[in-house]
Design a protein around this motif. Structure first.
Motif, short mmCIF file in Angstrom:
data_model
loop_
_atom_site.label_atom_id
_atom_site.label_comp_id
_atom_site.label_asym_id
_atom_site.label_seq_id
_atom_site.Cartn_x
_atom_site.Cartn_y
_atom_site.Cartn_z
N GLY A 1 22.27 -3.72 12.31
CA GLY A 1 21.60 -3.98 11.05
C GLY A 1 20.25 -4.66 11.12
N THR A 2 19.73 -4.93 12.32
CA THR A 2 18.46 -5.66 12.41
C THR A 2 17.27 -4.75 12.69
OG1 THR A 2 18.58 -6.07 14.78
CG2 THR A 2 19.66 -7.67 13.32
N GLY A 3 17.52 -3.59 13.26
CA GLY A 3 16.44 -2.67 13.57
C GLY A 3 15.72 -2.97 14.87
N SER A 4 15.98 -4.10 15.51
CA SER A 4 15.31 -4.38 16.78
C SER A 4 15.86 -3.45 17.86
CB SER A 4 15.47 -5.85 17.15
OG SER A 4 16.84 -6.21 17.19
N TRP A 5 15.13 -3.34 18.95
CA TRP A 5 15.45 -2.32 19.94
C TRP A 5 15.13 -2.80 21.35
CZ3 TRP A 5 12.97 0.84 23.53
CH2 TRP A 5 13.64 2.01 23.88
N ALA A 6 15.95 -2.45 22.32
CA ALA A 6 15.70 -2.74 23.73
C ALA A 6 16.14 -1.53 24.55
CB ALA A 6 16.46 -3.98 24.19
N ILE A 7 15.31 -1.12 25.49
CA ILE A 7 15.59 0.10 26.24
C ILE A 7 16.85 0.00 27.08
CG2 ILE A 7 14.06 -0.48 28.17
CD1 ILE A 7 13.42 2.59 28.27
N ASP A 8 17.11 -1.15 27.69
CA ASP A 8 18.32 -1.24 28.49
C ASP A 8 19.57 -1.10 27.62
OD1 ASP A 8 17.82 -3.78 27.38
OD2 ASP A 8 18.62 -4.86 29.11
N GLY A 9 19.53 -1.66 26.42
CA GLY A 9 20.66 -1.50 25.51
C GLY A 9 20.81 -0.07 25.02
N ALA A 10 19.68 0.57 24.72
CA ALA A 10 19.72 1.95 24.24
C ALA A 10 20.31 2.88 25.31
CB ALA A 10 18.32 2.42 23.85
N LEU A 11 19.90 2.70 26.55
CA LEU A 11 20.43 3.54 27.63
C LEU A 11 21.88 3.17 27.94
CD1 LEU A 11 17.29 3.69 29.91
CD2 LEU A 11 18.30 5.57 28.61
N ALA A 12 22.21 1.88 27.84
CA ALA A 12 23.60 1.47 28.07
C ALA A 12 24.52 2.10 27.04
CB ALA A 12 23.71 -0.05 28.03
N CYS A 13 24.05 2.28 25.81
CA CYS A 13 24.87 2.92 24.78
C CYS A 13 25.26 4.33 25.19
CB CYS A 13 24.13 2.94 23.45
SG CYS A 13 24.00 1.34 22.66
N VAL A 14 24.36 5.03 25.85
CA VAL A 14 24.66 6.38 26.32
C VAL A 14 25.73 6.33 27.41
CG1 VAL A 14 23.71 8.43 27.46
CG2 VAL A 14 22.37 7.23 25.71
N ILE A 15 25.54 5.45 28.37
CA ILE A 15 26.50 5.32 29.48
C ILE A 15 27.86 4.90 28.94
CG2 ILE A 15 27.06 4.01 31.56
CD1 ILE A 15 23.96 3.93 32.04
N LYS A 16 27.88 3.95 28.03
CA LYS A 16 29.15 3.48 27.49
C LYS A 16 29.84 4.57 26.67
CE LYS A 16 29.36 -0.98 26.33
NZ LYS A 16 30.30 -1.46 27.34
N SER A 17 29.09 5.42 26.02
CA SER A 17 29.70 6.55 25.31
C SER A 17 30.37 7.50 26.30
CB SER A 17 28.66 7.28 24.48
OG SER A 17 28.19 6.44 23.45
N TYR A 18 29.73 7.70 27.44
CA TYR A 18 30.34 8.51 28.50
C TYR A 18 31.66 7.87 28.94
CZ TYR A 18 31.22 10.33 33.17
OH TYR A 18 31.81 10.87 34.28
N LEU A 19 31.66 6.56 29.13
CA LEU A 19 32.89 5.86 29.53
C LEU A 19 33.96 5.99 28.44
CD1 LEU A 19 31.39 2.63 31.11
CD2 LEU A 19 32.36 4.61 32.31
N CYS A 20 33.56 5.94 27.18
CA CYS A 20 34.52 6.12 26.08
C CYS A 20 35.20 7.48 26.18
CB CYS A 20 33.81 6.00 24.74
SG CYS A 20 33.39 4.32 24.26
N VAL A 21 34.42 8.50 26.47
CA VAL A 21 34.99 9.84 26.61
C VAL A 21 35.95 9.88 27.79
CG1 VAL A 21 34.46 12.26 27.14
CG2 VAL A 21 33.07 11.00 25.47
N ARG A 22 35.54 9.32 28.92
CA ARG A 22 36.38 9.34 30.12
C ARG A 22 37.68 8.55 29.93
NH1 ARG A 22 36.03 12.78 33.90
NH2 ARG A 22 36.70 11.25 35.38
N GLN A 23 37.61 7.44 29.20
CA GLN A 23 38.77 6.57 29.07
C GLN A 23 39.64 6.87 27.85
OE1 GLN A 23 39.72 4.50 31.41
NE2 GLN A 23 37.92 4.93 32.62
N GLY A 24 39.04 7.39 26.77
CA GLY A 24 39.84 7.49 25.56
C GLY A 24 39.69 8.76 24.76
#
Length: 136
Positions: free
Chosen positions: A60-83
């Motif tokens: 809800g804040t609109g701020s942005w960080a590249i490491d977080g944005a890329l981590a979201c992609v990796i974590k989504s991959y892990l979500c698919v693999r795990q659940g």
């Protein structure tokens, strides 16, 4: 929240609201609680997604960080693999995962595949040039 949205804060309270560049460095959540992790990833790519920037850093804040944005992609991959072995959850987030990667390529890639321009990150300051922390 009352709406059932999972919201978390870093241990010392300095980074509230599912801060992507804090939670991005953890992978235990996806392993132990895949439904919880998928809800947080859904927030990153649907509830809180900014079409101009991608997955924002704090809900809800609109701020942005590249490491977080890329981590979201990796974590989504892990979500698919795990659940999500039957790929029922992935289609809900995939369009914005793909859009985020296109945004990142268009904004950061100079054609070499290496990020060289300012890279806002978890240290709340930008890194510049090729580096092994974010740029590889």
């Amino acid at each position: 929240t009352q709406d059932g949205i999972v919201m978390g804060t870093e241990g010392n309270g300095c980074c509230p609201l599912n801060c992507t560049h804090v939670y991005g460095y953890t992978t235990l959540l996806e392993r132990l609680f895949p439904d919880l992790a998928m809800d947080m990833a859904y927030s990153n790519f649907v509830r809180n997604y900014d079409p101009a920037h991608g997955a924002t850093m704090r809900f809800g804040t609109g701020s942005w960080a590249i490491d977080g944005a890329l981590a979201c992609v990796i974590k989504s991959y892990l979500c698919v693999r795990q659940g999500d072995p039957e790929l029922k959850w992935l289609p809900r987030v995939w369009p914005n995962i793909k859009a985020q990667m296109e945004l990142l390529y268009n904004k950061f890639d100079d054609g070499t595949g290496v990020i060289r321009i300012a890279q806002q990150n978890t240290y709340d300051s930008a890194m510049f040039g090729a580096n092994t922390f974010i740029g590889s």
